[in-house]
Design a protein around this motif. Structure first.
Motif, PDB file in Angstrom:
ATOM      1  N   GLU A 153       0.798  -1.086   0.069  1.00 32.40           N
ATOM      2  CA  GLU A 153      -0.186  -0.014  -0.030  1.00 32.40           C
ATOM      3  C   GLU A 153       0.884   1.107  -0.093  1.00 32.40           C
ATOM      4  O   GLU A 153       0.493   2.313  -0.743  1.00 32.40           O
ATOM      5  CB  GLU A 153      -1.021  -0.125   1.384  1.00 32.40           C
ATOM      6  CG  GLU A 153      -1.956   1.198   1.298  1.00 32.40           C
ATOM      7  CD  GLU A 153      -2.757   1.199   2.500  1.00 32.40           C
ATOM      8  OE1 GLU A 153      -2.492   2.203   3.419  1.00 32.40           O
ATOM      9  OE2 GLU A 153      -3.519   0.431   2.533  1.00 32.40           O
ATOM     10  N   THR A 154       1.885   1.237   0.863  1.00 33.32           N
ATOM     11  CA  THR A 154       2.761   2.189   0.955  1.00 33.32           C
ATOM     12  C   THR A 154       3.493   2.745  -0.710  1.00 33.32           C
ATOM     13  O   THR A 154       3.528   3.934  -0.863  1.00 33.32           O
ATOM     14  CB  THR A 154       3.890   2.306   1.855  1.00 33.32           C
ATOM     15  OG1 THR A 154       3.417   1.996   3.052  1.00 33.32           O
ATOM     16  CG2 THR A 154       4.954   3.277   2.036  1.00 33.32           C
ATOM     17  N   LEU A 155       4.002   1.669  -1.165  1.00 31.16           N
ATOM     18  CA  LEU A 155       4.653   1.949  -2.659  1.00 31.16           C
ATOM     19  C   LEU A 155       3.202   2.284  -3.809  1.00 31.16           C
ATOM     20  O   LEU A 155       3.463   3.273  -4.481  1.00 31.16           O
ATOM     21  CB  LEU A 155       5.061   0.788  -3.243  1.00 31.16           C
ATOM     22  CG  LEU A 155       6.500   0.235  -2.414  1.00 31.16           C
ATOM     23  CD1 LEU A 155       6.858  -1.132  -2.847  1.00 31.16           C
ATOM     24  CD2 LEU A 155       7.407   1.475  -2.714  1.00 31.16           C
ATOM     25  N   ASP A 156       2.008   1.819  -3.416  1.00 29.41           N
ATOM     26  CA  ASP A 156       0.829   2.246  -4.476  1.00 29.41           C
ATOM     27  C   ASP A 156       0.497   3.780  -4.120  1.00 29.41           C
ATOM     28  O   ASP A 156       0.248   4.478  -5.156  1.00 29.41           O
ATOM     29  CB  ASP A 156      -0.325   1.285  -4.110  1.00 29.41           C
ATOM     30  CG  ASP A 156       0.004  -0.159  -4.589  1.00 29.41           C
ATOM     31  OD1 ASP A 156       1.051  -0.330  -5.328  1.00 29.41           O
ATOM     32  OD2 ASP A 156      -0.692  -1.131  -4.280  1.00 29.41           O
ATOM     33  N   VAL A 157       0.382   4.053  -3.010  1.00 29.50           N
ATOM     34  CA  VAL A 157      -0.026   5.340  -2.620  1.00 29.50           C
ATOM     35  C   VAL A 157       1.241   6.403  -3.132  1.00 29.50           C
ATOM     36  O   VAL A 157       0.718   7.394  -3.511  1.00 29.50           O
ATOM     37  CB  VAL A 157      -0.021   5.618  -1.270  1.00 29.50           C
ATOM     38  CG1 VAL A 157      -0.438   6.972  -0.822  1.00 29.50           C
ATOM     39  CG2 VAL A 157      -1.587   4.653  -0.704  1.00 29.50           C
ATOM     40  N   LEU A 158       2.442   6.002  -3.226  1.00 27.23           N
ATOM     41  CA  LEU A 158       3.442   6.748  -3.545  1.00 27.23           C
ATOM     42  C   LEU A 158       3.243   7.161  -5.018  1.00 27.23           C
ATOM     43  O   LEU A 158       3.549   8.236  -5.589  1.00 27.23           O
ATOM     44  CB  LEU A 158       4.778   6.260  -3.134  1.00 27.23           C
ATOM     45  CG  LEU A 158       6.140   6.903  -3.926  1.00 27.23           C
ATOM     46  CD1 LEU A 158       6.343   8.135  -2.965  1.00 27.23           C
ATOM     47  CD2 LEU A 158       7.292   6.191  -3.536  1.00 27.23           C
TER      48      LEU A 158
END
Length: 655
Positions: free
Chosen positions: A179-184
């Motif tokens: 999720e952290t990479l997707d939101v980035l």
């Protein structure tokens, strides 16, 4: 006429009574003054007697004790035996009159170093002063805000975030990985760069990724890599939100984690405390009922975030000696789920690492509270010691196979770290015993043999020394393999705590004079890390040098009666262990390309973490009942452990 006579008589009586009352009134203040002076004299005498008693008890092993141990009388009177690990008064450090004194906990390694110096130094020698902690101060952070810190390119941002996620210990999960990479990516696609909450979180991740990805020999700036991102993230952080979000708590944890690189322990403690209280307001310490419509990933994320707060609270507490900020009785949430790690592996790391870290953090909290706090306890020191060591033994035995150390194959850095923390807990729990024995040894005939130490104390000391040897060897293995973090705090702390213990071992008959060679290796590693601008290593290296100076002075004065190893001394009873130790001491550590083979080759398959508690005498101690421990060698144990060290804090920390 008669009436007049009666009136005159009455007046005369009245004047006489008034005179008497005036005389009484005049005498009363005098009596009160005399009573007040007598009370002052009595108080002064009692204070003088108390100081004399404190002076006589300052080194309990150097004086003749006549107190007999009686568990019944202790319970009947309700008296509490003073813990030998702490002094009568709390310690404070201050170098400037305009700066508030800083509290120094007895559990901190820097305090133990000062205790060791105080034990070794001559009475006429100068007072030992601890240096000011080196840390990145507020002025430096404020100056970085004037610089233009912008979002990096998307490719660079992804590299930094992936680096941060790859290096953060899986025992401290702080964000959802996928999720952290997707939101980035969404932030860059939509250009939403000015949302304070997201900017704070990702700049904190950039800071962690930057410090782990920058080679130390190519970085010549005045501040550590990533500090600019950290300063900007701190400026965006809202400290007291009325309705906190998970993103906000994640940011607090990431910023607290980065504080280790800046040697800002107080800031980390405050950030973790803030995250903890916000977590309480969200009920993270409780299981969310199944009736609540929460996705399994969100539900598990709440659980793991809470336990990260819990572990970091006790992590900082063990290194700095601060008390835990929440007790175990207030935690009612499940442990991390192994099934969630399997079902959502792209989001969560292996739950076994965090579960093992939680159990070890719990024991660590018990250690700082039971051994180093000033709380009253009905149990003796050795009874508390036994409980802690039993918990540590059970922790080792409960580890899953893939988290145990294997000498015949490479071990991950995270596995090594959790075993280093275990060894640190053993050292933290037992080192007051070792220091107490050293005090008795230095205050009495230096030629005293190890037979003067009771078997239980010898077994405890061996466990502490073994844990220090093993811990230092693991650090050397990481150093040789290139896995040791240059800017982190954990490895310098483990190296420093092990070196202090091994320095004591080299002075005791039950130890080994060859352990001083390991201290030299530890000093060299701290020196190199210090030159590489590791702020924590700079402090610890300077303190280790000060202790070594006291050690050398003490040894020079004691050389006429050198502490040779007694052939009948209590050596580790595990077969082959002494031969392995000698083999290790003969080995040398190379910091260049021609480094020696893996240190675990010298350890042998039998030398494991469990062996710190494997001595038969230790096994007997761990299986004794609490009542048996209470009656075990009553006079010696009372004198050794149940009397207070009488060191004055003023002799170590002055204004």
């Amino acid at each position: 006429m008669a009436k007049a006579a009666r009136t005159g008589t009455q007046r005369s009586a009245s004047r006489s009574e008034a005179h008497h009352l005036n005389s009484e009134t005049a005498v009363r203040p005098q009596k009160r003054s005399i009573a007040y002076l007598e009370q002052l004299i009595q108080d002064s005498q009692e204070l003088h007697e108390q100081r004399q008693r404190a002076s006589q008890e300052s080194h309990p092993l150097a004086t003749e004790h006549t107190v007999n141990y009686s568990p019944e009388s202790t319970e009947a009177t309700g008296t509490t035996i003073h813990d030998p690990a702490i002094s009568e008064m709390p310690w404070f450090q201050s170098h400037d009159t305009w700066v508030l004194p800083v509290y120094i906990s007895e559990a901190a390694c820097i305090s133990f170093a000062s205790r060791l110096c105080q034990c070794l130094k001559d009475n006429e020698s100068p007072t030992i002063h601890l240096p000011q902690w080196r840390y990145t101060d507020e002025a430096t952070l404020a100056s970085l805000l004037d610089e233009s810190v912008q979002w990096p390119s998307l490719a660079h941002a992804q590299l930094l975030v992936k680096t941060a996620l790859g290096h953060i210990n899986p025992g401290f999960p702080m964000v959802l990985r996928k999720e952290t990479l997707d939101v980035l990516c969404k932030i860059y696609q939509k250009g939403e760069f000015e949302k304070p909450a997201l900017k704070c979180k990702y700049f904190a991740l950039f800071a962690v990724g930057h410090v782990y990805s920058t080679p130390h020999d190519t970085f010549n700036a005045s501040t550590l890599p990533g500090t600019s991102y950290f300063a900007r993230a701190m400026s965006l952080l809202q400290i007291i939100p009325e309705r906190p979000s998970m993103v906000h708590i994640e940011s607090l944890l990431l910023l607290a984690y980065f504080c280790q690189f800046l040697n800002r322990f107080h800031s980390a403690y405050l950030l973790i405390g803030n995250a903890l209280r916000l977590g309480l307001s969200l009920g993270l310490n409780y299981n969310v009922p199944q009736t609540q419509n929460l996705h399994p990933v969100e539900r598990e994320h709440r659980v793991r975030i809470w336990w990260t707060i819990y572990v970091l609270d006790r992590y900082w507490g063990s290194k700095s000696g601060f008390p835990v900020q929440i007790h175990d009785d207030d935690v009612h949430v499940d442990l991390p789920s192994a099934s969630a790690s399997e079902a959502y592996s792209e989001q969560f790391s292996d739950a076994a690492y965090q579960t093992a870290g939680i159990k070890l953090a719990e024991i660590t909290g018990h250690t700082t509270r039971e051994i180093y706090s000033r709380k009253k306890s009905a149990e003796s020191f050795l009874q508390r010691e036994q409980k802690l060591l039993i918990q540590l033994k059970q922790w080792v035995q409960s580890l899953p196979e893939h988290i145990k150390l294997h000498p015949d194959k490479p071990n991950s850095k995270h596995t090594v770290l959790i075993h280093l923390q275990f060894s640190y807990c053993v050292i933290l729990a037992i080192r007051p015993v070792l220091l107490n024995i050293l005090i008795g040894h230095t205050n009495n005939d230096p030629g005293d043999s190890v037979e003067d130490v009771t078997p239980v104390l010898g077994a405890l000391s061996e466990a502490c020394i073994h844990a220090a040897r093993y811990s230092l060897r693991l650090c050397q293995e990481e150093w040789i393999s290139g896995s040791l973090a240059v800017y982190g705090y954990a490895f310098p702390a483990y190296i420093f705590s092990s070196a202090l213990t091994l320095m004591i071992s080299s002075m005791l008959p039950l130890g080994d004079p060859a352990d001083i060679a390991s201290v030299d290796i530890a000093t060299e590693m701290l020196k190199i890390l210090s030159v590489s601008d590791n702020l924590a290593a700079k402090d610890l290296y300077e303190n280790l040098q000060r202790v070594r100076q006291c050690f050398d002075q003490h040894q020079a004065k004691s050389k006429t009666s050198s502490l040779s190893v007694n052939p009948n001394s209590l050596k580790p009873s595990t077969p082959g262990l002494q031969d392995q130790d000698e083999s290790f001491h003969r080995s040398t550590l190379s910091f260049g390309p021609n480094a020696v083979p893996s240190v675990t080759e010298h350890l042998g398959p039998e030398l494991t973490t469990e062996m710190a508690l494997h001595n038969p005498l230790m096994q007997d101690f761990l299986t004794q009942s609490a009542m048996q421990i209470g009656f075990m060698n009553p006079p010696e144990l009372l004198n050794d452990f149940d009397m207070a060290f009488g060191w004055s804090s003023d002799s170590l920390y002055t204004e």
